[in-house]
Design a protein around this motif. Structure first.
Motif, mmCIF file in Angstrom:
data_model
loop_
_atom_site.group_PDB
_atom_site.id
_atom_site.type_symbol
_atom_site.label_atom_id
_atom_site.label_comp_id
_atom_site.label_asym_id
_atom_site.label_seq_id
_atom_site.Cartn_x
_atom_site.Cartn_y
_atom_site.Cartn_z
ATOM 1 N N GLN A 162 41.341 39.931 37.291
ATOM 2 C CA GLN A 162 42.553 39.158 37.556
ATOM 3 C C GLN A 162 42.253 37.915 38.392
ATOM 4 O OE1 GLN A 162 45.672 39.898 36.125
ATOM 5 N NE2 GLN A 162 44.231 41.150 35.000
ATOM 6 N N LYS A 163 41.159 37.947 39.137
ATOM 7 C CA LYS A 163 40.750 36.810 39.966
ATOM 8 C C LYS A 163 39.754 35.910 39.239
ATOM 9 C CE LYS A 163 41.684 39.278 44.222
ATOM 10 N NZ LYS A 163 43.008 38.743 44.304
ATOM 11 N N GLY A 164 39.521 36.174 37.952
ATOM 12 C CA GLY A 164 38.669 35.317 37.149
ATOM 13 C C GLY A 164 37.192 35.671 37.126
ATOM 14 N N ILE A 165 36.817 36.800 37.718
ATOM 15 C CA ILE A 165 35.416 37.225 37.696
ATOM 16 C C ILE A 165 35.114 37.823 36.322
ATOM 17 C CG2 ILE A 165 33.689 38.739 38.755
ATOM 18 C CD1 ILE A 165 34.700 36.498 40.615
ATOM 19 N N LYS A 220 37.334 39.229 48.942
ATOM 20 C CA LYS A 220 37.513 40.136 50.075
ATOM 21 C C LYS A 220 37.617 41.575 49.602
ATOM 22 C CE LYS A 220 40.363 36.894 52.524
ATOM 23 N NZ LYS A 220 41.706 36.715 53.078
ATOM 24 N N LYS A 221 36.989 42.468 50.339
ATOM 25 C CA LYS A 221 37.030 43.897 50.002
ATOM 26 C C LYS A 221 38.467 44.401 49.929
ATOM 27 C CE LYS A 221 36.438 47.312 52.898
ATOM 28 N NZ LYS A 221 35.985 48.300 53.828
ATOM 29 N N GLU A 222 39.311 43.907 50.812
ATOM 30 C CA GLU A 222 40.705 44.342 50.844
ATOM 31 C C GLU A 222 41.436 43.999 49.550
ATOM 32 O OE1 GLU A 222 39.408 42.240 53.382
ATOM 33 O OE2 GLU A 222 38.839 44.031 54.499
ATOM 34 N N ASP A 223 40.972 42.952 48.854
ATOM 35 C CA ASP A 223 41.609 42.551 47.602
ATOM 36 C C ASP A 223 41.223 43.452 46.438
ATOM 37 O OD1 ASP A 223 42.856 40.498 48.929
ATOM 38 O OD2 ASP A 223 41.418 38.970 48.277
ATOM 39 N N LEU A 224 40.314 44.405 46.669
ATOM 40 C CA LEU A 224 39.863 45.303 45.610
ATOM 41 C C LEU A 224 40.486 46.679 45.708
ATOM 42 C CD1 LEU A 224 36.066 44.422 45.620
ATOM 43 C CD2 LEU A 224 37.870 43.503 44.177
#
Length: 122
Positions: free
Chosen positions: A38-41, A101-105
């Motif tokens: 979703q973040k483009g990775i 960020k880890k929190e975003d996962l």
């Protein structure tokens, strides 16, 4: 941009929610991958049971399979370098490889609750 490839062992699905019991590790990995996508990775996953061709055509994975057998799976390749074998990446590893960020996962509960009333009485 970071490119991640995950070569999974043979399994019926990559989410961990099929079969008689749920595998929380597969569920975590699927959720983290979804967040990163979703973040483009760019992340690709291959299942040995249903997609054997990438396991044969990727020399690094093929060599590992020939040397160690299927016990080396999953194999994680980041930017064409083997980063991990025989286990899935942690959220910390995914964060460090991608700059996210880890929190975003991690799954977060919604901030507000939604109440739905079906068949309201007038």
């Amino acid at each position: 941009m970071t490119k991640i490839e995950i070569f999974d062992p043979a399994m019926c699905c990559s989410t961990g929610v099929c079969g008689p019991s749920v595998d929380p590790e597969l569920t975590r990995v699927a959720s983290s991958i979804f967040s990163l996508q979703q973040k483009g990775i760019k992340i690709s996953r291959y299942n040995l049971g249903s997609e054997p061709e990438p396991f044969v055509t990727n020399k690094q994975v093929n060599d590992l399979l020939m040397e160690k057998g299927p016990e080396c799976l999953p194999v994680v390749i980041v930017d064409d370098k083997v980063k991990k074998i025989a286990s899935y990446p942690t959220n910390e590893e995914l964060a460090s490889w991608t700059g996210i960020k880890k929190e975003d996962l991690t799954h977060q509960e919604p901030k507000t609750k939604l109440n739905i009333t079906l068949n309201p009485k007038s």
